[in-house]
Design a protein around this motif. Structure first.
Motif, mmCIF file in Angstrom:
data_model
loop_
_atom_site.group_PDB
_atom_site.id
_atom_site.type_symbol
_atom_site.label_atom_id
_atom_site.label_comp_id
_atom_site.label_asym_id
_atom_site.label_seq_id
_atom_site.Cartn_x
_atom_site.Cartn_y
_atom_site.Cartn_z
ATOM 1 N N GLN A 66 -16.796 5.486 4.699
ATOM 2 C CA GLN A 66 -16.502 5.636 6.119
ATOM 3 C C GLN A 66 -16.279 4.262 6.746
ATOM 4 O OE1 GLN A 66 -16.117 8.618 7.504
ATOM 5 N NE2 GLN A 66 -16.650 9.610 5.561
ATOM 6 N N PRO A 67 -15.382 4.177 7.744
ATOM 7 C CA PRO A 67 -15.184 2.901 8.451
ATOM 8 C C PRO A 67 -16.505 2.385 9.013
ATOM 9 C CG PRO A 67 -13.457 4.455 9.032
ATOM 10 C CD PRO A 67 -14.465 5.230 8.231
ATOM 11 N N GLY A 68 -16.721 1.094 8.864
ATOM 12 C CA GLY A 68 -17.945 0.475 9.352
ATOM 13 C C GLY A 68 -18.969 0.224 8.257
ATOM 14 N N GLU A 69 -18.826 0.882 7.105
ATOM 15 C CA GLU A 69 -19.776 0.662 6.008
ATOM 16 C C GLU A 69 -19.586 -0.742 5.431
ATOM 17 O OE1 GLU A 69 -21.104 3.997 3.324
ATOM 18 O OE2 GLU A 69 -19.116 4.741 3.850
ATOM 19 N N ILE A 70 -20.669 -1.329 4.987
ATOM 20 C CA ILE A 70 -20.651 -2.703 4.476
ATOM 21 C C ILE A 70 -21.069 -2.696 3.004
ATOM 22 C CG2 ILE A 70 -21.689 -4.994 4.688
ATOM 23 C CD1 ILE A 70 -22.024 -4.434 7.686
ATOM 24 N N PHE A 71 -20.332 -3.457 2.211
ATOM 25 C CA PHE A 71 -20.595 -3.530 0.774
ATOM 26 C C PHE A 71 -20.533 -4.976 0.297
ATOM 27 C CE2 PHE A 71 -18.666 0.593 1.615
ATOM 28 C CZ PHE A 71 -19.497 1.474 0.927
ATOM 29 N N GLU A 72 -21.093 -5.205 -0.885
ATOM 30 C CA GLU A 72 -20.940 -6.467 -1.598
ATOM 31 C C GLU A 72 -19.993 -6.168 -2.751
ATOM 32 O OE1 GLU A 72 -22.172 -10.611 -2.000
ATOM 33 O OE2 GLU A 72 -22.706 -9.104 -0.510
ATOM 34 N N GLY A 73 -18.854 -6.864 -2.796
ATOM 35 C CA GLY A 73 -17.859 -6.559 -3.809
ATOM 36 C C GLY A 73 -17.351 -7.789 -4.530
ATOM 37 N N GLU A 74 -16.617 -7.542 -5.612
ATOM 38 C CA GLU A 74 -16.068 -8.614 -6.435
ATOM 39 C C GLU A 74 -14.560 -8.712 -6.245
ATOM 40 O OE1 GLU A 74 -15.616 -9.886 -11.173
ATOM 41 O OE2 GLU A 74 -16.832 -8.145 -10.592
ATOM 42 N N VAL A 75 -14.072 -9.918 -6.051
ATOM 43 C CA VAL A 75 -12.635 -10.145 -5.902
ATOM 44 C C VAL A 75 -11.967 -9.946 -7.268
ATOM 45 C CG1 VAL A 75 -10.846 -11.807 -5.279
ATOM 46 C CG2 VAL A 75 -13.010 -11.777 -4.025
ATOM 47 N N LYS A 76 -11.048 -8.994 -7.326
ATOM 48 C CA LYS A 76 -10.393 -8.659 -8.587
ATOM 49 C C LYS A 76 -8.989 -9.228 -8.695
ATOM 50 C CE LYS A 76 -13.494 -6.049 -10.639
ATOM 51 N NZ LYS A 76 -14.035 -6.407 -11.964
ATOM 52 N N ARG A 77 -8.249 -9.196 -7.587
ATOM 53 C CA ARG A 77 -6.871 -9.693 -7.593
ATOM 54 C C ARG A 77 -6.594 -10.424 -6.287
ATOM 55 N NH1 ARG A 77 -3.390 -4.743 -7.735
ATOM 56 N NH2 ARG A 77 -5.244 -3.692 -6.910
ATOM 57 N N ALA A 83 -6.377 -10.097 -0.702
ATOM 58 C CA ALA A 83 -7.133 -9.979 -1.946
ATOM 59 C C ALA A 83 -7.675 -8.560 -2.088
ATOM 60 C CB ALA A 83 -8.284 -10.980 -1.967
ATOM 61 N N PHE A 84 -7.732 -8.089 -3.341
ATOM 62 C CA PHE A 84 -8.299 -6.774 -3.631
ATOM 63 C C PHE A 84 -9.736 -6.963 -4.116
ATOM 64 C CE2 PHE A 84 -3.861 -5.770 -3.546
ATOM 65 C CZ PHE A 84 -3.816 -4.465 -3.057
ATOM 66 N N VAL A 85 -10.644 -6.206 -3.494
ATOM 67 C CA VAL A 85 -12.067 -6.326 -3.783
ATOM 68 C C VAL A 85 -12.597 -4.989 -4.285
ATOM 69 C CG1 VAL A 85 -14.343 -6.799 -2.794
ATOM 70 C CG2 VAL A 85 -12.357 -8.114 -2.023
ATOM 71 N N GLU A 86 -13.292 -5.016 -5.417
ATOM 72 C CA GLU A 86 -13.953 -3.815 -5.937
ATOM 73 C C GLU A 86 -15.339 -3.748 -5.307
ATOM 74 O OE1 GLU A 86 -14.316 -1.744 -10.254
ATOM 75 O OE2 GLU A 86 -15.362 -3.665 -10.050
ATOM 76 N N ILE A 114 -10.975 -15.421 -7.834
ATOM 77 C CA ILE A 114 -11.171 -14.289 -8.716
ATOM 78 C C ILE A 114 -12.606 -14.298 -9.245
ATOM 79 C CG2 ILE A 114 -10.475 -13.223 -10.897
ATOM 80 C CD1 ILE A 114 -8.367 -12.899 -8.813
ATOM 81 N N GLY A 115 -13.260 -13.136 -9.180
ATOM 82 C CA GLY A 115 -14.634 -13.024 -9.661
ATOM 83 C C GLY A 115 -15.687 -13.348 -8.623
ATOM 84 N N GLN A 116 -15.280 -13.866 -7.480
ATOM 85 C CA GLN A 116 -16.237 -14.209 -6.424
ATOM 86 C C GLN A 116 -16.798 -12.948 -5.774
ATOM 87 O OE1 GLN A 116 -14.653 -16.901 -3.485
ATOM 88 N NE2 GLN A 116 -16.255 -16.452 -1.999
ATOM 89 N N MET A 117 -18.093 -12.952 -5.471
ATOM 90 C CA MET A 117 -18.726 -11.840 -4.767
ATOM 91 C C MET A 117 -18.643 -12.112 -3.266
ATOM 92 S SD MET A 117 -19.562 -9.839 -7.196
ATOM 93 C CE MET A 117 -20.508 -8.626 -6.256
ATOM 94 N N VAL A 118 -18.135 -11.139 -2.526
ATOM 95 C CA VAL A 118 -17.964 -11.302 -1.086
ATOM 96 C C VAL A 118 -18.513 -10.077 -0.360
ATOM 97 C CG1 VAL A 118 -15.943 -12.809 -1.269
ATOM 98 C CG2 VAL A 118 -15.620 -10.339 -1.196
ATOM 99 N N LYS A 119 -18.935 -10.301 0.848
ATOM 100 C CA LYS A 119 -19.411 -9.221 1.705
ATOM 101 C C LYS A 119 -18.228 -8.680 2.500
ATOM 102 C CE LYS A 119 -22.922 -8.285 5.255
ATOM 103 N NZ LYS A 119 -23.951 -8.914 6.123
ATOM 104 N N VAL A 120 -18.013 -7.371 2.428
ATOM 105 C CA VAL A 120 -16.856 -6.767 3.097
ATOM 106 C C VAL A 120 -17.292 -5.571 3.938
ATOM 107 C CG1 VAL A 120 -15.173 -7.522 1.379
ATOM 108 C CG2 VAL A 120 -16.351 -5.347 1.063
ATOM 109 N N ARG A 121 -16.471 -5.287 4.911
ATOM 110 C CA ARG A 121 -16.688 -4.137 5.788
ATOM 111 C C ARG A 121 -15.464 -3.227 5.720
ATOM 112 N NH1 ARG A 121 -14.757 -3.576 10.848
ATOM 113 N NH2 ARG A 121 -14.235 -5.812 10.907
ATOM 114 N N VAL A 122 -15.689 -1.926 5.655
ATOM 115 C CA VAL A 122 -14.577 -0.979 5.655
ATOM 116 C C VAL A 122 -13.981 -0.950 7.058
ATOM 117 C CG1 VAL A 122 -13.854 1.410 5.282
ATOM 118 C CG2 VAL A 122 -15.646 0.411 3.843
ATOM 119 N N ALA A 123 -12.762 -1.468 7.193
ATOM 120 C CA ALA A 123 -12.121 -1.543 8.507
ATOM 121 C C ALA A 123 -11.441 -0.229 8.861
ATOM 122 C CB ALA A 123 -11.108 -2.688 8.530
ATOM 123 N N GLU A 124 -10.704 0.316 7.900
ATOM 124 C CA GLU A 124 -10.018 1.585 8.148
ATOM 125 C C GLU A 124 -9.568 2.199 6.831
ATOM 126 O OE1 GLU A 124 -6.360 1.288 10.229
ATOM 127 O OE2 GLU A 124 -5.607 -0.392 9.044
#
Length: 210
Positions: A66-77, A83-86, A114-124
């Protein structure tokens, strides 16, 4: 042997094109994953950790974020526009360059690797189910972006330097064309009107031809 059974509507996301996703789950976790005709997914294995990992992977694939959810993800591409984050096992979203920083970003590689862990938020989530992520939170998410400086040209490293009038592409093209016509070491403007290159269709001794 440990065995878990689940039933999901989005079974196609677990299988993937040509079985690519489910084969990857089996190869990575070491657990056995079977999909029955009624949509039930059976996960089994001799290693509790392998079964648990496969279960979490599949739950992540079918989960509806859902929009607004926050995750810790890995930069894949990394692409020129973002950048695409898993952020969940097997589930990726894109962070556009405009969502990486409140400052102007010329190259995503200046912000993430690539491979960096980043904090992301679901925007839409768009009409096609694609997930757009953001690395901006709180007040930063609402701040206006710093515009690209006027009269500047990008250089390596994502920084900018002033562009002089002589560096303008049209000015450089004009100089090249002038060099082909009258020689690179001469300028008809300094040699007088008599040396000015003739216009097509005109001659000094006769009227213009049409």
């Amino acid at each position: 042997m440990n065995r878990s059974r689940f039933r999901w509507k989005k079974i196609g996301e677990v299988i993937g094109p040509g079985g690519k996703v489910i084969k990857n789950i089996i190869a990575t976790t070491g657990a056995q994953v079977d999909v029955e005709d009624d949509g039930t997914v059976a996960i089994s294995g001799t290693d509790d950790e392998a079964v648990k990992k496969a279960v979490e992977w599949i739950k992540g694939l079918v989960r509806e974020v859902q929009p607004g959810e926050i995750f810790e993800g890995e930069v894949k591409r990394i692409l020129p526009f973002g950048a695409f984050v898993e952020f969940l096992p097997g589930k990726e979203g894109m962070v556009h360059v405009s969502k990486m920083s409140t400052e102007f970003v010329n190259d995503p590689n200046d912000i993430v690797k690539i491979g960096q862990m980043v904090k992301v938020r679901v925007a839409e989530i768009d009409d096609q189910g694609r997930i757009n992520l953001s690395m901006l939170f709180g007040e930063d998410a609402d701040k206006p972006k710093t515009p690209r400086p006027m009269g500047t040209a990008p250089v390596s490293g994502g920084t900018y330097q002033p562009r002089t009038p002589s560096e303008h592409p049209l000015a450089m093209q004009f100089r090249r064309e002038r060099g082909r016509t009258s020689g690179s070491s001469s300028d008809w403007r300094t040699r007088g009107a008599s040396s000015r290159p003739a216009r097509p269709g005109f001659s000094k001794d006769r009227k213009p031809r049409y």
